[in-house]
Design a protein around this motif. Structure first.
Motif, mmCIF file in Angstrom:
data_model
loop_
_atom_site.group_PDB
_atom_site.id
_atom_site.type_symbol
_atom_site.label_atom_id
_atom_site.label_comp_id
_atom_site.label_asym_id
_atom_site.label_seq_id
_atom_site.Cartn_x
_atom_site.Cartn_y
_atom_site.Cartn_z
ATOM 1 N N TRP A 174 0.871 -1.184 0.000
ATOM 2 C CA TRP A 174 0.000 0.000 0.000
ATOM 3 C C TRP A 174 0.901 1.226 0.000
ATOM 4 O O TRP A 174 1.846 1.320 0.792
ATOM 5 C CB TRP A 174 -0.899 0.029 1.230
ATOM 6 C CG TRP A 174 -2.072 -0.891 1.158
ATOM 7 C CD1 TRP A 174 -2.175 -2.139 1.678
ATOM 8 C CD2 TRP A 174 -3.332 -0.628 0.529
ATOM 9 N NE1 TRP A 174 -3.403 -2.677 1.414
ATOM 10 C CE2 TRP A 174 -4.143 -1.762 0.715
ATOM 11 C CE3 TRP A 174 -3.859 0.462 -0.162
ATOM 12 C CZ2 TRP A 174 -5.437 -1.848 0.222
ATOM 13 C CZ3 TRP A 174 -5.153 0.381 -0.650
ATOM 14 C CH2 TRP A 174 -5.926 -0.760 -0.458
ATOM 15 N N ARG A 189 0.877 5.732 -0.730
ATOM 16 C CA ARG A 189 0.012 6.902 -0.772
ATOM 17 C C ARG A 189 0.752 8.072 -1.395
ATOM 18 O O ARG A 189 1.976 8.125 -1.381
ATOM 19 C CB ARG A 189 -0.491 7.270 0.623
ATOM 20 C CG ARG A 189 0.572 7.830 1.567
ATOM 21 C CD ARG A 189 -0.021 8.005 2.960
ATOM 22 N NE ARG A 189 0.901 8.699 3.851
ATOM 23 C CZ ARG A 189 0.657 8.880 5.149
ATOM 24 N NH1 ARG A 189 -0.450 8.411 5.702
ATOM 25 N NH2 ARG A 189 1.541 9.539 5.887
ATOM 26 N N ARG A 235 5.166 9.652 -4.107
ATOM 27 C CA ARG A 235 4.483 8.471 -3.604
ATOM 28 C C ARG A 235 5.360 7.804 -2.546
ATOM 29 O O ARG A 235 6.557 7.626 -2.742
ATOM 30 C CB ARG A 235 4.198 7.517 -4.764
ATOM 31 C CG ARG A 235 3.270 6.383 -4.437
ATOM 32 C CD ARG A 235 2.781 5.685 -5.695
ATOM 33 N NE ARG A 235 2.005 6.578 -6.532
ATOM 34 C CZ ARG A 235 1.327 6.175 -7.606
ATOM 35 N NH1 ARG A 235 1.333 4.898 -7.956
ATOM 36 N NH2 ARG A 235 0.646 7.031 -8.335
ATOM 37 N N TYR A 265 -4.580 6.699 -1.871
ATOM 38 C CA TYR A 265 -3.957 5.447 -1.468
ATOM 39 C C TYR A 265 -4.060 4.435 -2.613
ATOM 40 O O TYR A 265 -5.129 4.269 -3.209
ATOM 41 C CB TYR A 265 -4.629 4.889 -0.208
ATOM 42 C CG TYR A 265 -4.213 5.627 1.036
ATOM 43 C CD1 TYR A 265 -4.636 6.932 1.271
ATOM 44 C CD2 TYR A 265 -3.370 5.027 1.982
ATOM 45 C CE1 TYR A 265 -4.241 7.623 2.408
ATOM 46 C CE2 TYR A 265 -2.963 5.708 3.117
ATOM 47 C CZ TYR A 265 -3.400 7.011 3.325
ATOM 48 O OH TYR A 265 -3.004 7.687 4.450
#
Length: 124
Positions: free
Chosen positions: A36, A38, A45, A94
């Motif tokens: 994951w 974000r 990122r 996300y």
């Protein structure tokens, strides 16, 4: 078609919770570590969390440790990110992605098959 789809984002007050989901279609997630990431406006990122293919190992960025929990369900071909005690600085889009190389878990260049992202906004 190989695709990851994120869902579960939204607007939440500081201190609130959200649960993000990542669903795969066109391929099985079993063999991949899932990350994951974000990205906030104007920022690069960044890695948030990662889980190994078996689910036996998990990794967290310092800024989410103790607040976020990553999990996966290989029988459903999905992964999740439970986010608690959310802060305004958690506001970002996300994304989930699958690991393509054995680089650092938080290196976006090591991941592929990116989803379109889901917006998380933490604001009162």
């Amino acid at each position: 078609q190989v695709q990851l789809v994120e869902s579960g984002g939204g607007l939440v007050q500081p201190g609130g919770s959200l649960r993000l989901s990542c669903a795969a279609s066109g391929f099985t997630l079993d063999y991949y570590a899932i990350g994951w990431f974000r990205q906030a406006p104007g920022k690069e990122r960044e890695g948030v969390s990662c889980i190994s293919s078996s689910g036996g190992s998990t990794y967290y960025a310092d800024f989410v440790k103790g607040r976020f929990t990553i999990s996966r369900d290989n029988t459903k071909n999905t992964a999740s990110l439970q986010m608690n005690s959310l802060k305004p600085e958690d506001t970002a889009i996300y994304y989930c992605a699958v690991a393509r190389t054995g680089s650092r878990w938080n290196d976006p260049t090591a991941f592929g098959s990116w989803g379109q992202g889901t917006q998380v906004t933490v604001s009162s």
